[in-house]
Design a protein around this motif. Structure first.
Motif, PDB file in Angstrom:
ATOM      1  N   ILE A  97       0.836  -1.196   0.000  1.00  0.00           N
ATOM      2  CA  ILE A  97       0.000   0.000   0.000  1.00  0.00           C
ATOM      3  C   ILE A  97       0.868   1.242   0.000  1.00  0.00           C
ATOM      4  O   ILE A  97       0.590   2.199  -0.726  1.00  0.00           O
ATOM      5  CB  ILE A  97      -0.967  -0.023   1.201  1.00  0.00           C
ATOM      6  CG1 ILE A  97      -1.989  -1.141   0.997  1.00  0.00           C
ATOM      7  CG2 ILE A  97      -1.657   1.322   1.383  1.00  0.00           C
ATOM      8  CD1 ILE A  97      -2.851  -1.428   2.199  1.00  0.00           C
ATOM      9  N   ASP A  98       1.956   1.228   0.788  1.00  0.00           N
ATOM     10  CA  ASP A  98       2.870   2.365   0.800  1.00  0.00           C
ATOM     11  C   ASP A  98       3.474   2.584  -0.582  1.00  0.00           C
ATOM     12  O   ASP A  98       3.640   3.714  -1.021  1.00  0.00           O
ATOM     13  CB  ASP A  98       3.989   2.151   1.819  1.00  0.00           C
ATOM     14  CG  ASP A  98       3.504   2.276   3.255  1.00  0.00           C
ATOM     15  OD1 ASP A  98       2.392   2.800   3.475  1.00  0.00           O
ATOM     16  OD2 ASP A  98       4.245   1.842   4.162  1.00  0.00           O
ATOM     17  N   ARG A  99       3.796   1.508  -1.287  1.00  0.00           N
ATOM     18  CA  ARG A  99       4.395   1.621  -2.625  1.00  0.00           C
ATOM     19  C   ARG A  99       3.402   2.227  -3.608  1.00  0.00           C
ATOM     20  O   ARG A  99       3.764   3.058  -4.435  1.00  0.00           O
ATOM     21  CB  ARG A  99       4.853   0.235  -3.104  1.00  0.00           C
ATOM     22  CG  ARG A  99       5.499   0.249  -4.461  1.00  0.00           C
ATOM     23  CD  ARG A  99       6.827   0.988  -4.447  1.00  0.00           C
ATOM     24  NE  ARG A  99       7.352   1.033  -5.796  1.00  0.00           N
ATOM     25  CZ  ARG A  99       7.752   2.148  -6.401  1.00  0.00           C
ATOM     26  NH1 ARG A  99       7.743   3.289  -5.765  1.00  0.00           N
ATOM     27  NH2 ARG A  99       8.189   2.097  -7.628  1.00  0.00           N
ATOM     28  N   ILE A 100       2.124   1.840  -3.516  1.00  0.00           N
ATOM     29  CA  ILE A 100       1.096   2.400  -4.405  1.00  0.00           C
ATOM     30  C   ILE A 100       0.943   3.890  -4.149  1.00  0.00           C
ATOM     31  O   ILE A 100       0.872   4.692  -5.095  1.00  0.00           O
ATOM     32  CB  ILE A 100      -0.239   1.652  -4.221  1.00  0.00           C
ATOM     33  CG1 ILE A 100      -0.108   0.214  -4.732  1.00  0.00           C
ATOM     34  CG2 ILE A 100      -1.375   2.373  -4.953  1.00  0.00           C
ATOM     35  CD1 ILE A 100      -1.281  -0.668  -4.389  1.00  0.00           C
ATOM     36  N   TYR A 108       0.311  -7.174 -10.400  1.00  0.00           N
ATOM     37  CA  TYR A 108      -0.511  -5.966 -10.333  1.00  0.00           C
ATOM     38  C   TYR A 108       0.344  -4.754  -9.971  1.00  0.00           C
ATOM     39  O   TYR A 108       0.195  -3.692 -10.560  1.00  0.00           O
ATOM     40  CB  TYR A 108      -1.635  -6.163  -9.317  1.00  0.00           C
ATOM     41  CG  TYR A 108      -2.559  -4.983  -9.159  1.00  0.00           C
ATOM     42  CD1 TYR A 108      -3.322  -4.521 -10.229  1.00  0.00           C
ATOM     43  CD2 TYR A 108      -2.677  -4.329  -7.940  1.00  0.00           C
ATOM     44  CE1 TYR A 108      -4.177  -3.444 -10.086  1.00  0.00           C
ATOM     45  CE2 TYR A 108      -3.530  -3.252  -7.792  1.00  0.00           C
ATOM     46  CZ  TYR A 108      -4.278  -2.810  -8.861  1.00  0.00           C
ATOM     47  OH  TYR A 108      -5.118  -1.734  -8.726  1.00  0.00           O
ATOM     48  N   LEU A 109       1.287  -4.917  -9.055  1.00  0.00           N
ATOM     49  CA  LEU A 109       2.149  -3.804  -8.659  1.00  0.00           C
ATOM     50  C   LEU A 109       3.028  -3.349  -9.826  1.00  0.00           C
ATOM     51  O   LEU A 109       3.236  -2.148 -10.016  1.00  0.00           O
ATOM     52  CB  LEU A 109       3.002  -4.191  -7.455  1.00  0.00           C
ATOM     53  CG  LEU A 109       3.812  -3.068  -6.829  1.00  0.00           C
ATOM     54  CD1 LEU A 109       2.916  -1.898  -6.392  1.00  0.00           C
ATOM     55  CD2 LEU A 109       4.609  -3.574  -5.644  1.00  0.00           C
ATOM     56  N   GLU A 110       3.502  -4.269 -10.633  1.00  0.00           N
ATOM     57  CA  GLU A 110       4.300  -3.892 -11.811  1.00  0.00           C
ATOM     58  C   GLU A 110       3.453  -3.100 -12.802  1.00  0.00           C
ATOM     59  O   GLU A 110       3.928  -2.131 -13.405  1.00  0.00           O
ATOM     60  CB  GLU A 110       4.871  -5.142 -12.492  1.00  0.00           C
ATOM     61  CG  GLU A 110       5.955  -5.824 -11.689  1.00  0.00           C
ATOM     62  CD  GLU A 110       6.389  -7.150 -12.276  1.00  0.00           C
ATOM     63  OE1 GLU A 110       7.605  -7.446 -12.186  1.00  0.00           O
ATOM     64  OE2 GLU A 110       5.541  -7.907 -12.798  1.00  0.00           O
ATOM     65  N   GLY A 132      -0.505   4.539 -11.412  1.00  0.00           N
ATOM     66  CA  GLY A 132      -1.560   4.516 -10.397  1.00  0.00           C
ATOM     67  C   GLY A 132      -2.357   3.236 -10.491  1.00  0.00           C
ATOM     68  O   GLY A 132      -2.293   2.521 -11.488  1.00  0.00           O
ATOM     69  N   PRO A 133      -3.124   2.939  -9.437  1.00  0.00           N
ATOM     70  CA  PRO A 133      -3.907   1.703  -9.429  1.00  0.00           C
ATOM     71  C   PRO A 133      -5.129   1.787 -10.329  1.00  0.00           C
ATOM     72  O   PRO A 133      -5.661   2.869 -10.570  1.00  0.00           O
ATOM     73  CB  PRO A 133      -4.326   1.555  -7.960  1.00  0.00           C
ATOM     74  CG  PRO A 133      -4.345   2.949  -7.446  1.00  0.00           C
ATOM     75  CD  PRO A 133      -3.275   3.678  -8.192  1.00  0.00           C
ATOM     76  N   GLU A 149      -2.535 -13.688  -9.330  1.00  0.00           N
ATOM     77  CA  GLU A 149      -1.754 -12.460  -9.130  1.00  0.00           C
ATOM     78  C   GLU A 149      -0.785 -12.169 -10.277  1.00  0.00           C
ATOM     79  O   GLU A 149       0.185 -11.443 -10.112  1.00  0.00           O
ATOM     80  CB  GLU A 149      -1.024 -12.515  -7.793  1.00  0.00           C
ATOM     81  CG  GLU A 149      -1.976 -12.626  -6.616  1.00  0.00           C
ATOM     82  CD  GLU A 149      -1.273 -12.617  -5.279  1.00  0.00           C
ATOM     83  OE1 GLU A 149      -0.127 -12.134  -5.218  1.00  0.00           O
ATOM     84  OE2 GLU A 149      -1.875 -13.076  -4.311  1.00  0.00           O
ATOM     85  N   LYS A 150      -1.039 -12.718 -11.446  1.00  0.00           N
ATOM     86  CA  LYS A 150      -0.216 -12.460 -12.635  1.00  0.00           C
ATOM     87  C   LYS A 150      -1.116 -11.994 -13.775  1.00  0.00           C
ATOM     88  O   LYS A 150      -2.244 -12.466 -13.918  1.00  0.00           O
ATOM     89  CB  LYS A 150       0.531 -13.727 -13.075  1.00  0.00           C
ATOM     90  CG  LYS A 150       1.454 -14.295 -12.042  1.00  0.00           C
ATOM     91  CD  LYS A 150       2.664 -13.452 -11.872  1.00  0.00           C
ATOM     92  CE  LYS A 150       3.626 -14.089 -10.872  1.00  0.00           C
ATOM     93  NZ  LYS A 150       4.775 -13.270 -10.607  1.00  0.00           N
ATOM     94  N   LEU A 151      -0.616 -11.078 -14.608  1.00  0.00           N
ATOM     95  CA  LEU A 151      -1.382 -10.576 -15.741  1.00  0.00           C
ATOM     96  C   LEU A 151      -1.702 -11.722 -16.692  1.00  0.00           C
ATOM     97  O   LEU A 151      -0.806 -12.436 -17.132  1.00  0.00           O
ATOM     98  CB  LEU A 151      -0.593  -9.488 -16.460  1.00  0.00           C
ATOM     99  CG  LEU A 151      -1.355  -8.653 -17.464  1.00  0.00           C
ATOM    100  CD1 LEU A 151      -0.747  -7.266 -17.572  1.00  0.00           C
ATOM    101  CD2 LEU A 151      -1.434  -9.283 -18.809  1.00  0.00           C
TER     102      LEU A 151
END
Length: 113
Positions: free
Chosen positions: A26-29, A58-60, A67-68, A96-98
């Motif tokens: 969350i901090d990274r987002i 998702y983070l990548e 942004g999310p 959790e993978k595209l």
């Protein structure tokens, strides 16, 4: 009775560990969003969309888009286009993978005839 306290400590440790991991994401987002000079930069553009590859997390994807995305249903996220008001991008994740990505046409709300 000893085993109860032992397992309680184990579960508490696992819970705290998960909170730390999730808190880091969350901090990274938030960090990614705050790095944008303009609010609209949290959206995606065609060039960023083309950089998305199968297997990304998702983070990548968030790092590329700036942004999310908006969750539209299970494992499907939507980013509006930064420039074009008539298109958006849908990205699907599995485990959790595209998994897949697509461009969709966004219809306006015009009442003109």
């Amino acid at each position: 009775m000893r085993y109860y306290y032992f397992w309680r400590m184990i579960y508490t440790g696992i819970f705290i560990g998960l909170l730390v991991i999730l808190g880091g994401c969350i901090d990274r987002i938030i960090e990614i969003e705050e790095s944008n000079t303009y609010h609209w930069q949290k959206n995606m553009n065609q060039t960023e969309f083309e950089q998305l590859k199968e297997g990304m997390t998702y983070l990548e994807v968030i790092e590329i888009a700036g942004g999310p995305g908006e969750k539209v249903r299970d494992n499907h996220y939507r980013w509006d286009d930064e420039i074009l008001l008539t298109q958006a991008y849908i990205v699907q994740f599995k485990d959790e993978k595209l998994l897949s990505k697509e461009i969709i046409i966004v219809k306006g709300h015009s009442t003109r005839k």
